[in-house]
Design a protein around this motif. Structure first.
Motif, PDB file in Angstrom:
ATOM      1  N   GLU A  48     -34.945  62.615 -92.939  1.00  0.00           N
ATOM      2  CA  GLU A  48     -34.626  63.996 -92.595  1.00  0.00           C
ATOM      3  C   GLU A  48     -35.877  64.728 -92.155  1.00  0.00           C
ATOM      4  O   GLU A  48     -36.945  64.557 -92.738  1.00  0.00           O
ATOM      5  N   SER A  70     -31.032  65.936 -89.358  1.00  0.00           N
ATOM      6  CA  SER A  70     -30.816  66.832 -90.496  1.00  0.00           C
ATOM      7  C   SER A  70     -30.252  66.140 -91.727  1.00  0.00           C
ATOM      8  O   SER A  70     -30.307  66.697 -92.817  1.00  0.00           O
ATOM      9  N   ASP A  71     -29.692  64.953 -91.559  1.00  0.00           N
ATOM     10  CA  ASP A  71     -29.169  64.201 -92.702  1.00  0.00           C
ATOM     11  C   ASP A  71     -29.420  62.724 -92.441  1.00  0.00           C
ATOM     12  O   ASP A  71     -29.067  62.210 -91.381  1.00  0.00           O
ATOM     13  N   THR A  73     -28.878  59.360 -94.641  1.00  0.00           N
ATOM     14  CA  THR A  73     -28.429  58.671 -95.838  1.00  0.00           C
ATOM     15  C   THR A  73     -28.297  57.194 -95.490  1.00  0.00           C
ATOM     16  O   THR A  73     -27.268  56.767 -94.974  1.00  0.00           O
ATOM     17  N   ARG A  77     -25.227  56.939 -92.966  1.00  0.00           N
ATOM     18  CA  ARG A  77     -24.976  58.161 -92.208  1.00  0.00           C
ATOM     19  C   ARG A  77     -26.254  58.788 -91.682  1.00  0.00           C
ATOM     20  O   ARG A  77     -27.286  58.789 -92.344  1.00  0.00           O
ATOM     21  N   MET A  92     -22.711  63.302 -85.758  1.00  0.00           N
ATOM     22  CA  MET A  92     -22.742  62.524 -86.986  1.00  0.00           C
ATOM     23  C   MET A  92     -22.409  61.074 -86.655  1.00  0.00           C
ATOM     24  O   MET A  92     -21.423  60.789 -85.978  1.00  0.00           O
ATOM     25  N   GLU A  94     -21.661  57.556 -88.575  1.00  0.00           N
ATOM     26  CA  GLU A  94     -21.354  56.954 -89.868  1.00  0.00           C
ATOM     27  C   GLU A  94     -21.091  55.466 -89.685  1.00  0.00           C
ATOM     28  O   GLU A  94     -20.473  55.058 -88.705  1.00  0.00           O
TER      29      GLU A  94
END
Length: 155
Positions: A48, A70-71, A73, A77, A92, A94
């Motif tokens: 991030e 911003s994310d 994981t 993700r 996004m 995933e």
């Protein structure tokens, strides 16, 4: 306005994620396509806060965009937030392991206009939504196939 695409890749989740997060290769790929890319953060690893400034031509006009991871994981993700003029976009990505050797990649992009000119752009995209959505899915499918081919040849 949202665009979604989903593709299955014949490769393990961790290898797909590693290839998707090879940001240096993605930057080189963008440069080959005429997009100017410059990384603006000072992070040494992946995560991030990674940030890029880009310049490109869209609809005959020079545009600039700022992209922020911003994310992050791992390995499921990533979310990229970008701003170009009055248009904000959140993308996004995933990943889901379907089996040990098969991974599903889902890409969801949402455009949010913040100015009148951005609203006009999004409205014109909405009028041609079927074609735009089809091109989006085709691009994601093409990228997934290229990714699968790279991973297969590297094995």
């Amino acid at each position: 306005m949202q665009f979604t695409a989903r593709e299955d890749i014949e490769a393990p989740l961790d290898r797909v994620f590693a290839e998707l997060t090879n940001f240096e290769a993605l930057e080189r790929q963008a440069l080959r396509r005429g997009v100017q890319v410059r990384r603006t953060d000072d992070m040494s690893g992946k995560g991030e806060g990674m940030c890029w400034e880009t310049a490109f031509t869209f609809r005959g006009k020079e545009r600039d965009a700022r992209i922020v991871l911003s994310d992050f994981t791992a390995p499921e993700r990533m979310v990229f937030d970008s701003v170009s003029g009055g248009l904000e976009a959140a993308t996004m990505i995933e990943l889901v392991a379907l089996s040990r050797a098969r991974t599903r990649i889902s890409v969801n992009s949402e455009l949010k206009p913040k100015t009148l000119s951005a609203r006009l752009l999004v409205q014109s995209l909405k009028l041609a939504k079927g074609g735009v959505e089809k091109r989006f899915r085709k691009r994601v499918a093409g990228y997934a196939k290229d990714l699968e081919d790279r991973l297969r040849s590297a094995a």
